[in-house]
Structure formats: structure tokens, C-alpha cells
Write a protein that holds these residues in place. Structure first.
Motif, short mmCIF file in Angstrom:
data_model
loop_
_atom_site.label_atom_id
_atom_site.label_comp_id
_atom_site.label_asym_id
_atom_site.label_seq_id
_atom_site.Cartn_x
_atom_site.Cartn_y
_atom_site.Cartn_z
N GLY A 24 0.74 -1.29 -0.08
CA GLY A 24 -0.10 0.15 -0.12
C GLY A 24 0.79 1.36 -0.14
O GLY A 24 2.12 1.15 -0.02
N SER A 25 0.14 2.52 0.05
CA SER A 25 0.88 3.72 -0.01
C SER A 25 1.99 3.73 1.06
O SER A 25 3.10 4.13 0.88
CB SER A 25 -0.15 4.83 0.03
OG SER A 25 0.41 6.01 0.00
N ILE A 26 1.24 3.72 2.41
CA ILE A 26 2.33 3.71 3.60
C ILE A 26 3.47 2.74 3.57
O ILE A 26 4.42 2.98 3.71
CB ILE A 26 1.51 3.84 4.80
CG1 ILE A 26 0.37 4.88 4.94
CG2 ILE A 26 2.42 3.43 6.07
CD1 ILE A 26 1.10 6.19 5.23
N GLY A 27 3.04 1.53 3.02
CA GLY A 27 4.15 0.57 3.10
C GLY A 27 4.97 0.65 2.06
O GLY A 27 6.48 0.66 2.38
N GLN A 28 4.81 1.40 0.87
CA GLN A 28 5.99 1.61 -0.16
C GLN A 28 6.68 2.75 0.33
O GLN A 28 7.89 2.67 0.06
CB GLN A 28 5.25 2.33 -1.49
CG GLN A 28 4.49 0.94 -2.15
CD GLN A 28 3.95 1.22 -3.52
OE1 GLN A 28 4.68 1.90 -4.13
NE2 GLN A 28 2.61 1.03 -3.71
N GLN A 29 6.20 3.72 1.10
CA GLN A 29 7.00 4.89 1.57
C GLN A 29 7.89 4.44 2.67
O GLN A 29 8.98 4.81 2.87
CB GLN A 29 6.05 5.96 1.79
CG GLN A 29 5.27 6.67 0.77
CD GLN A 29 4.29 7.76 1.00
OE1 GLN A 29 4.68 9.10 1.14
NE2 GLN A 29 3.10 7.58 1.25
N THR A 30 7.33 3.40 3.47
CA THR A 30 8.24 2.87 4.40
C THR A 30 9.28 2.21 3.90
O THR A 30 10.56 2.39 4.31
CB THR A 30 7.56 1.93 5.53
OG1 THR A 30 6.27 2.34 6.01
CG2 THR A 30 8.09 1.33 6.37
N LEU A 31 9.41 1.53 2.89
CA LEU A 31 10.23 0.92 2.09
C LEU A 31 11.66 1.86 1.67
O LEU A 31 12.70 1.68 1.52
CB LEU A 31 9.79 -0.07 1.27
CG LEU A 31 9.33 -1.32 1.69
CD1 LEU A 31 8.80 -2.40 0.53
CD2 LEU A 31 10.18 -2.11 2.81
N ASP A 32 11.02 2.79 1.25
CA ASP A 32 11.76 4.20 0.80
C ASP A 32 12.66 4.55 1.78
O ASP A 32 13.95 4.71 1.85
CB ASP A 32 10.64 5.17 0.43
CG ASP A 32 10.25 5.38 -0.94
OD1 ASP A 32 10.76 4.27 -1.62
OD2 ASP A 32 9.38 6.23 -1.38
N ILE A 33 11.95 4.66 3.02
CA ILE A 33 12.85 5.24 3.98
C ILE A 33 13.83 4.08 4.52
O ILE A 33 14.92 4.42 4.46
CB ILE A 33 11.98 5.38 5.56
CG1 ILE A 33 10.80 6.26 5.19
CG2 ILE A 33 12.81 5.80 6.87
CD1 ILE A 33 11.13 7.76 4.95
N VAL A 34 13.46 2.75 4.48
CA VAL A 34 14.52 1.56 4.71
C VAL A 34 15.48 1.60 3.76
O VAL A 34 16.83 1.69 4.07
CB VAL A 34 13.85 0.44 4.71
CG1 VAL A 34 14.75 -0.66 4.99
CG2 VAL A 34 12.65 0.14 5.90
N ALA A 35 15.27 1.97 2.47
CA ALA A 35 16.30 1.80 1.43
C ALA A 35 17.19 3.28 1.45
O ALA A 35 18.44 3.03 1.21
CB ALA A 35 15.59 1.86 -0.20
N ARG A 64 6.36 10.43 4.15
CA ARG A 64 7.75 9.85 4.70
C ARG A 64 8.29 10.37 5.97
O ARG A 64 9.22 10.11 6.58
CB ARG A 64 8.84 10.02 3.54
CG ARG A 64 8.43 9.02 2.35
CD ARG A 64 9.11 9.28 1.16
NE ARG A 64 8.96 10.58 0.44
CZ ARG A 64 9.44 10.97 -0.71
NH1 ARG A 64 10.33 10.11 -1.35
NH2 ARG A 64 9.15 12.17 -1.40
N ILE A 65 8.00 11.74 6.23
CA ILE A 65 8.34 12.59 7.19
C ILE A 65 7.99 11.84 8.61
O ILE A 65 8.66 11.51 9.38
CB ILE A 65 8.13 13.97 7.16
CG1 ILE A 65 9.01 14.72 6.18
CG2 ILE A 65 8.67 14.82 8.57
CD1 ILE A 65 8.55 16.16 5.65
N PRO A 66 6.58 11.89 8.75
CA PRO A 66 6.17 11.21 10.06
C PRO A 66 6.44 9.66 10.06
O PRO A 66 6.83 8.96 11.18
CB PRO A 66 4.47 11.24 9.97
CG PRO A 66 4.27 11.52 8.40
CD PRO A 66 5.40 12.28 7.97
N ILE A 67 6.48 8.90 8.86
CA ILE A 67 7.00 7.44 9.09
C ILE A 67 8.37 7.33 9.35
O ILE A 67 8.74 6.56 10.31
CB ILE A 67 7.02 6.84 7.57
CG1 ILE A 67 5.45 6.65 7.02
CG2 ILE A 67 7.62 5.65 7.43
CD1 ILE A 67 5.46 6.32 5.47
#
Ligand code: MG
Length: 389
Positions: A11-22, A265-268
Motif C-alpha cells: 500500500g501507499s504507506i508500505g511503499q513509502q516505509t520501504l523508501d525510508i528503509v532503502a 515519509r516525514i512522519p514515517i
């Protein structure tokens, strides 16, 4: 190194979380990825992040995922029970709950009972069973960090204020795409129009919830449980620019706000990195680009869902759970063009009156209430369809 279980990775939050991890491979690694339906994206993500475990909720897609990852040291499972179980794995530090709707409840409860740190994006968990989940979090010492931008803003304003008393919080609300429209205009809104949010790019369910103000109503309920507030301590103000993400007013009248461009991505990142702020290269806010900030009162007459949320909060018990379940059904019916935009709130209100009230629900009562609310909502929709033909 923080090891993450990401529930709802496609989902949208899931994908953005992976951006942060990457972007922060030295800080975070992915231990578990789960998705409900999107097998293709889940496979791509697994190949890139090499988690220990991958779970697909929809069991018919298991062979596809298993086959694609068969050469790799990744365990593949399927089904909701597997998702609820996996969060207990000893190697997980933080569980990011980014799935949609009621499906987040059971895995989150399991993660809380395992004492995991929760980065909570699935607000429905607290809407449905906030009383139970926050009680368990205290008992099992599980920390709950909000990912929702408004709650992250409040959380950020509260850092260092543990000994100070909060008078109230002010949740900001973009107003959605239909702010200022009349009841007549709202009844003619199309699915396409409702799916266009002015400021935030999100999944379909939450975009409709933003347009009906259901999302803001849920956020009021979420705030009550996260920050231990009374309903009258939670204000909502329409701020269409979505730059102030929310505010806290303290006992001396001082107000603290958190500002920034609307980018989840900021709050995540704040939730994952807490208590450390992580340097990033995301776009920066510039005051001279945004010379006007406006604030108005939300229209709870034409956007009934917000009023229904306050009603659910004031009466307590299973009412918010019923509202959430009904809303999942009515939003789906609207997306399938079976009911109009304004019928979403009308049917939600009807269903809240139909399901028997339970004052002090436990998990079973929530599950029962959720089930009957869905059945009642479907019935009301079918009846309306018949009379409209
Ligand atoms: Mg929000």
C-alpha cells in the motif's frame, strides 16, 4: 539496526516505509513483509529487501509468490492467521501496521502482547478497539508510535513536555476536495472527483474517507486513545494548505505546532527513528511560497461522519467499532457506484442505531459488532438499490 516487520507493504504507506528503509540501510532492515493481494509488487519488494519471511494474505496467490521466491532463503506463508502470528517473531523490533481497515486489529493486538514497538499507520485499530489496545499496550509495555501525520505532529509537539498539562489539541484538516459544497452539490459527487485529494497522495479507501471527513473523525478517536484525552479536548480546524499538521495547546495557553510539506515519509521516518531525527534530502518547506494560512470550522452538518465520530466517542462502548465497519462497507459501495457520496454517512448513521450497544466490550464483542455492522450496512444498501430501480 532496527529490524522491521512491515504489514501492508504494497500500500501507499508500505511503499513509502520501504523508501525510508532503502535510504537508511545502516539503520533499518526488513525482517517480514506482508501484503493482502498485490503478489507482483510483494515479490519485487522481497527480491529487493530480502526479508526472512513473506506472507500473502490472499491464499489463492500463495503458489505464485512461493514459486517466484523459491530459490531464495525466504520463508513464504499465506493467510490472515499467518500475518497475525508472524509479528511475535523474536527477531522483530518494530511492527509497522500499514494495512487497511479492520484487518489491522488482530495482528496489532498480537504484536502488542509480544511487547513489540508498534509504528501505527492503521488508525482503525484504535478506532475499533482503542480502549482494549491501549490497556494491553500498558500491560505488555508495548510502545505505540503514531505514523498518521496529525498524530505524529502532536507527538512531536509533546516531546519534552511529559510533566506539563495539555489543555487541548487542534487537529488540522485539509477539508478534502469538497469543502464548502452544499448538500445538493455533495449528493452529485462522482467517484472520480472524490478520488482526487488536493494535497495528499493516498490509497482509495482513505482518500474517500478524507473527502467525507470520516478520516478526520477517525483521527479524533485515534487521538483520544493515543494521548489519553477527553472528547472535548480535541478540536478540528480546516486548514486547506496542509502545512500545519496539528497543534497542542498547553495549560499556559501556549500553542506548539509542527509544520512541513505534506509528505508521509516525514512522519514515517520520525516513528521509525524515534527518538532520533534522521537527516534526509526530502523537499523543504519555504514560507515565502506559502504566504497565506487559513483556518475555518469544519462543516459537520453536511459532513455528518465527523459528527458521528464525536457521538461514538461520547457514548463509547462498541459504537466506533460499528461506525468503522459500516463505513468500510459504504465506502466500497460508493466506489462501486452503488450508493451516492452523501449516502455513505447516512447509512453509517442508520447502522449505528441498528447494532446493539455494548458498553464495555472485550475482543469478542468487537468482533461480533464488526460482523453485524457489516451485515446491516449491506442490507440497507440492498434495500436502497431495490427502491431506486
Ligand atoms: Mg492523517
Amino acid at each position: 539496526m532496527k529490524k522491521i516487520a512491515l504489514l501492508g507493504s504494497t500500500g501507499s504507506i508500505g511503499q513509502q516505509t520501504l523508501d525510508i528503509v532503502a535510504s537508511n540501510p545502516d539503520l533499518f532492515s526488513v525482517e517480514v513483509l506482508t501484503a493482502n493481494n498485490n503478489a507482483n509488487l510483494l515479490i519485487d519488494q522481497a527480491l529487493k529487501f530480502m526479508p526472512n519471511v513473506v506472507i500473502i494474505g490472499n491464499e489463492t496467490k500463495y503458489p505464485e509468490v512461493k514459486e517466484a521466491l523459491s530459490e531464495l532463503p525466504i520463508k513464504v506463508y499465506a493467510g490472515c492467521d499467518a500475518i497475525a502470528q508472524v509479528v511475535e517473531m523474536g527477531s522483530i523490533d518494530t511492527v509497522v501496521t500499514a494495512m487497511v481497515g479492520y484487518s489491522g486489529l488482530l495482528p496489532t493486538i498480537r504484536a502488542v502482547k509480544a511487547g513489540k514497538q508498534i509504528a501505527l499507520a492503521n488508525k482503525e485499530t484504535l478506532v475499533v478497539a482503542g480502549d482494549l489496545v491501549t490497556r494491553l499496550a500498558m500491560e505488555y509495555r508495548a510502545e505505540i508510535l503514531p505514523i498518521d501525520s496529525e498524530h505524529s505532529a502532536i507527538f512531536q509537539c509533546l516531546v519534552g513536555e511529559a510533566d506539563n498539562s495539555v489543555e487541548k489539541i487542534i487537529l488540522t484538516c485539509s477539508g478534502g476536495p469538497f469543502h464548502g459544497k452544499s448538500a445538493e452539490q455533495l449528493s452529485k459527487v462522482t467517484v472520480k472527483e472524490a478520488l482526487k485529494h488536493p494535497n495528499w497522495d493516498m490509497g482509495a479507501k482513505i482518500t474517500i474517507d478524507s473527502a467525507t471527513l470520516m478520516n478526520k473523525g477517525f483521527e479524533v478517536i485515534e487521538a483520544k486513545w493515543l494521548f489519553g484525552l477527553k472528547p472535548e479536548q480535541i478540536d478540528v480546524v480546516v486548514h486547506p494548505q496542509s502545512i500545519i499538521h496539528s497543534m497542542v495547546q498547553f495549560c499556559d495557553g501556549s500553542i506548539k505546532a509542527q509544520l512541513g510539506l505534506p509528505d508521509m515519509r516525514i512522519p514515517i521516518q520520525f516513528a521509525l527513528g524515534y527518538p532520533i531525527r534522521i537527516k534526509n534530502s526530502l523537499a523543504r518547506f519555504n514560507f515565502t511560497d506559502h504566504v497565506t494560512f487559513t483556518f475555518t470550522t469544519p462543516d459537520t452538518k453536511n459532513f455528518r461522519n465527523l459528527a458521528l465520530s464525536y457521538e461514538a466517542l461520547n457514548k463509547g462502548g462498541n459504537l466506533a467499532c460499528v461506525l468503522n465497519a459500516s463505513n468500510e462497507i459504504t465506502v466500497k459501495a460508493f466506489l462501486n457506484e452503488k450508493i451516492s457520496f452523501t449516502e455513505i454517512a447516512k447509512i453509517n448513521e442508520q447502522v449505528m442505531e441498528m447494532v446493539p450497544f455494548v458498553g464495555h466490550p472485550e475482543l469478542n464483542d468487537y468482533m461480533e459488532s464488526d460482523k453485524s455492522a457489516r451485515i446491516y450496512a449491506e442490507e440497507v444498501i440492498q434495500k436502497r438499490l431495490k427502491t431506486n430501480i
